[in-house]
Motif scaffolding. Sequence first.
Motif, PDB file in Angstrom:
ATOM      1  N   MET A   1      -0.916 -17.696 -16.233  1.00  0.00           N
ATOM      2  CA  MET A   1       0.731 -17.617 -16.254  1.00  0.00           C
ATOM      3  C   MET A   1       0.596 -17.464 -14.114  1.00  0.00           C
ATOM      4  SD  MET A   1       3.114 -14.308 -16.770  1.00  0.00           S
ATOM      5  CE  MET A   1       4.970 -14.544 -16.629  1.00  0.00           C
ATOM      6  N   ALA A   2       1.406 -18.100 -13.776  1.00  0.00           N
ATOM      7  CA  ALA A   2       1.625 -17.540 -12.129  1.00  0.00           C
ATOM      8  C   ALA A   2       1.329 -16.281 -11.583  1.00  0.00           C
ATOM      9  CB  ALA A   2       2.117 -18.421 -11.376  1.00  0.00           C
ATOM     10  N   VAL A   3       1.019 -15.637 -10.615  1.00  0.00           N
ATOM     11  CA  VAL A   3       0.967 -15.247 -10.422  1.00  0.00           C
ATOM     12  C   VAL A   3       2.902 -14.969  -9.319  1.00  0.00           C
ATOM     13  CG1 VAL A   3       1.013 -13.002  -7.749  1.00  0.00           C
ATOM     14  CG2 VAL A   3      -0.898 -14.355 -10.195  1.00  0.00           C
ATOM     15  N   SER A   4       3.667 -14.265  -8.960  1.00  0.00           N
ATOM     16  CA  SER A   4       4.799 -14.391  -8.072  1.00  0.00           C
ATOM     17  C   SER A   4       5.089 -13.625  -7.610  1.00  0.00           C
ATOM     18  CB  SER A   4       6.672 -13.653  -9.817  1.00  0.00           C
ATOM     19  OG  SER A   4       6.865 -13.122  -9.228  1.00  0.00           O
ATOM     20  N   MET A   5       5.668 -14.164  -5.756  1.00  0.00           N
ATOM     21  CA  MET A   5       5.489 -12.936  -5.039  1.00  0.00           C
ATOM     22  C   MET A   5       6.319 -11.920  -4.831  1.00  0.00           C
ATOM     23  SD  MET A   5       4.240 -15.328  -3.318  1.00  0.00           S
ATOM     24  CE  MET A   5       4.384 -15.306  -1.746  1.00  0.00           C
ATOM     25  N   GLU A   6       6.702 -11.445  -6.507  1.00  0.00           N
ATOM     26  CA  GLU A   6       8.196 -10.479  -6.469  1.00  0.00           C
ATOM     27  C   GLU A   6       7.302  -9.156  -7.002  1.00  0.00           C
ATOM     28  OE1 GLU A   6       9.728 -13.786  -7.419  1.00  0.00           O
ATOM     29  OE2 GLU A   6      10.347 -13.691  -5.653  1.00  0.00           O
ATOM     30  N   GLN A   7       6.125  -9.598  -7.971  1.00  0.00           N
ATOM     31  CA  GLN A   7       5.153  -8.964  -8.786  1.00  0.00           C
ATOM     32  C   GLN A   7       4.024  -7.482  -7.151  1.00  0.00           C
ATOM     33  OE1 GLN A   7       3.070 -12.538 -10.548  1.00  0.00           O
ATOM     34  NE2 GLN A   7       3.312 -10.467 -12.144  1.00  0.00           N
ATOM     35  N   VAL A   8       4.498  -6.857  -7.763  1.00  0.00           N
ATOM     36  CA  VAL A   8       3.290  -5.212  -7.474  1.00  0.00           C
ATOM     37  C   VAL A   8       1.695  -5.224  -8.034  1.00  0.00           C
ATOM     38  CG1 VAL A   8       3.529  -3.141  -6.607  1.00  0.00           C
ATOM     39  CG2 VAL A   8       5.687  -4.458  -6.318  1.00  0.00           C
ATOM     40  N   PRO A   9       1.078  -5.764  -6.857  1.00  0.00           N
ATOM     41  CA  PRO A   9      -0.187  -5.305  -7.518  1.00  0.00           C
ATOM     42  C   PRO A   9      -0.585  -3.906  -7.782  1.00  0.00           C
ATOM     43  CG  PRO A   9      -0.263  -6.755  -5.793  1.00  0.00           C
ATOM     44  CD  PRO A   9       1.244  -6.456  -6.210  1.00  0.00           C
ATOM     45  N   LYS A  10      -1.901  -3.215  -8.750  1.00  0.00           N
ATOM     46  CA  LYS A  10      -2.065  -2.224  -8.069  1.00  0.00           C
ATOM     47  C   LYS A  10      -3.257  -1.689  -8.814  1.00  0.00           C
ATOM     48  CE  LYS A  10       0.003   0.215 -12.029  1.00  0.00           C
ATOM     49  NZ  LYS A  10       0.351   1.884 -12.222  1.00  0.00           N
ATOM     50  N   LEU A  11      -4.819  -1.056  -8.294  1.00  0.00           N
ATOM     51  CA  LEU A  11      -5.485  -1.016  -9.254  1.00  0.00           C
ATOM     52  C   LEU A  11      -5.769  -0.870 -10.622  1.00  0.00           C
ATOM     53  CD1 LEU A  11      -7.776   0.188  -6.126  1.00  0.00           C
ATOM     54  CD2 LEU A  11      -8.282  -2.094  -6.796  1.00  0.00           C
ATOM     55  N   ARG A  12      -5.919  -0.856 -11.173  1.00  0.00           N
ATOM     56  CA  ARG A  12      -6.474  -0.316 -12.743  1.00  0.00           C
ATOM     57  C   ARG A  12      -6.395   1.406 -12.344  1.00  0.00           C
ATOM     58  NH1 ARG A  12      -5.077  -2.730 -17.183  1.00  0.00           N
ATOM     59  NH2 ARG A  12      -5.283  -5.226 -16.824  1.00  0.00           N
ATOM     60  N   PRO A  13      -6.258   1.997 -12.997  1.00  0.00           N
ATOM     61  CA  PRO A  13      -6.921   3.329 -13.334  1.00  0.00           C
ATOM     62  C   PRO A  13      -8.721   3.306 -13.594  1.00  0.00           C
ATOM     63  CG  PRO A  13      -4.548   3.022 -15.483  1.00  0.00           C
ATOM     64  CD  PRO A  13      -5.391   1.904 -14.693  1.00  0.00           C
ATOM     65  N   GLY A  14      -9.412   3.928 -12.545  1.00  0.00           N
ATOM     66  CA  GLY A  14     -10.125   4.583 -12.696  1.00  0.00           C
ATOM     67  C   GLY A  14     -11.245   3.255 -11.589  1.00  0.00           C
ATOM     68  N   PHE A  15     -10.387   2.609 -11.082  1.00  0.00           N
ATOM     69  CA  PHE A  15     -10.678   1.749 -10.030  1.00  0.00           C
ATOM     70  C   PHE A  15     -10.857   2.249  -8.120  1.00  0.00           C
ATOM     71  CE2 PHE A  15     -11.349  -1.295 -13.266  1.00  0.00           C
ATOM     72  CZ  PHE A  15     -12.591  -2.068 -13.271  1.00  0.00           C
ATOM     73  N   ARG A  16     -11.536   1.941  -8.087  1.00  0.00           N
ATOM     74  CA  ARG A  16     -11.711   2.518  -6.465  1.00  0.00           C
ATOM     75  C   ARG A  16     -11.794   1.953  -5.721  1.00  0.00           C
ATOM     76  NH1 ARG A  16     -14.197   7.756  -5.723  1.00  0.00           N
ATOM     77  NH2 ARG A  16     -15.823   6.754  -4.360  1.00  0.00           N
ATOM     78  N   PHE A  17     -11.202   1.822  -4.278  1.00  0.00           N
ATOM     79  CA  PHE A  17     -11.789   0.616  -2.963  1.00  0.00           C
ATOM     80  C   PHE A  17     -12.039   1.519  -2.255  1.00  0.00           C
ATOM     81  CE2 PHE A  17      -9.676  -1.636   0.556  1.00  0.00           C
ATOM     82  CZ  PHE A  17     -10.631  -3.483   0.385  1.00  0.00           C
ATOM     83  N   GLN A  18     -12.974   1.042  -1.683  1.00  0.00           N
ATOM     84  CA  GLN A  18     -13.412   1.480  -0.508  1.00  0.00           C
ATOM     85  C   GLN A  18     -14.831   0.503   0.490  1.00  0.00           C
ATOM     86  OE1 GLN A  18     -15.534   4.970  -1.887  1.00  0.00           O
ATOM     87  NE2 GLN A  18     -17.740   4.223  -1.340  1.00  0.00           N
ATOM     88  N   TRP A  19     -14.791   1.116   2.117  1.00  0.00           N
ATOM     89  CA  TRP A  19     -15.188   0.016   2.719  1.00  0.00           C
ATOM     90  C   TRP A  19     -16.696   0.877   2.242  1.00  0.00           C
ATOM     91  CZ3 TRP A  19     -16.688  -3.961   5.723  1.00  0.00           C
ATOM     92  CH2 TRP A  19     -17.941  -3.477   6.129  1.00  0.00           C
ATOM     93  N   GLU A  20     -17.842  -0.071   1.995  1.00  0.00           N
ATOM     94  CA  GLU A  20     -19.071   0.540   1.721  1.00  0.00           C
ATOM     95  C   GLU A  20     -20.175   0.876   2.977  1.00  0.00           C
ATOM     96  OE1 GLU A  20     -21.721   3.012   0.170  1.00  0.00           O
ATOM     97  OE2 GLU A  20     -20.062   2.883  -0.662  1.00  0.00           O
ATOM     98  N   PRO A  21     -20.938   1.614   3.441  1.00  0.00           N
ATOM     99  CA  PRO A  21     -21.176   0.880   5.235  1.00  0.00           C
ATOM    100  C   PRO A  21     -22.879   0.626   4.906  1.00  0.00           C
ATOM    101  CG  PRO A  21     -20.660   3.327   5.171  1.00  0.00           C
ATOM    102  CD  PRO A  21     -20.380   2.852   3.833  1.00  0.00           C
ATOM    103  N   ALA A  22     -23.369   1.413   3.030  1.00  0.00           N
ATOM    104  CA  ALA A  22     -25.112   0.392   2.697  1.00  0.00           C
ATOM    105  C   ALA A  22     -24.800  -0.925   2.363  1.00  0.00           C
ATOM    106  CB  ALA A  22     -25.511   1.522   1.623  1.00  0.00           C
ATOM    107  N   GLN A  23     -23.759  -1.584   1.551  1.00  0.00           N
ATOM    108  CA  GLN A  23     -23.661  -2.619   1.750  1.00  0.00           C
ATOM    109  C   GLN A  23     -23.040  -3.792   2.909  1.00  0.00           C
ATOM    110  OE1 GLN A  23     -24.163  -4.063  -1.873  1.00  0.00           O
ATOM    111  NE2 GLN A  23     -24.796  -1.730  -2.387  1.00  0.00           N
TER     112      GLN A  23
END
Length: 91
Positions: A1-23
């Motif tokens: 199914m195609a992604v629509s411009m009106e859809q609102v994405p969010k991270l799934r529960p249990g996922f965290r986005f961050q900058w990792e200096p070591a990487q």
Amino acid sequence: MAVSMEQVPKLRPGFRFQWEPAQSAHVLLYPEGMVRLNGSAGAVLKEVDGRRNVADIVAILEREFPDAGSLEGDVCEFLKDAEQQQWIMFA
């Protein structure tokens, strides 16, 4: 199914986005591990906050990277892949 411009994405529960200096990269952390993101993926996921829709994210990225031209197709394709990887979901 195609992604629509009106859809609102969010991270799934249990996922965290961050900058990792070591990487020297943005990463997605989850209970079983970590995904190291390339620059483009990090730029898109940085804007995924569960409030902005896809159109808002595309507009932000096009302002941030004006020389890239239209980013709608690339952003939608990445978000579709991220959903299939179960990193994100659409609210």
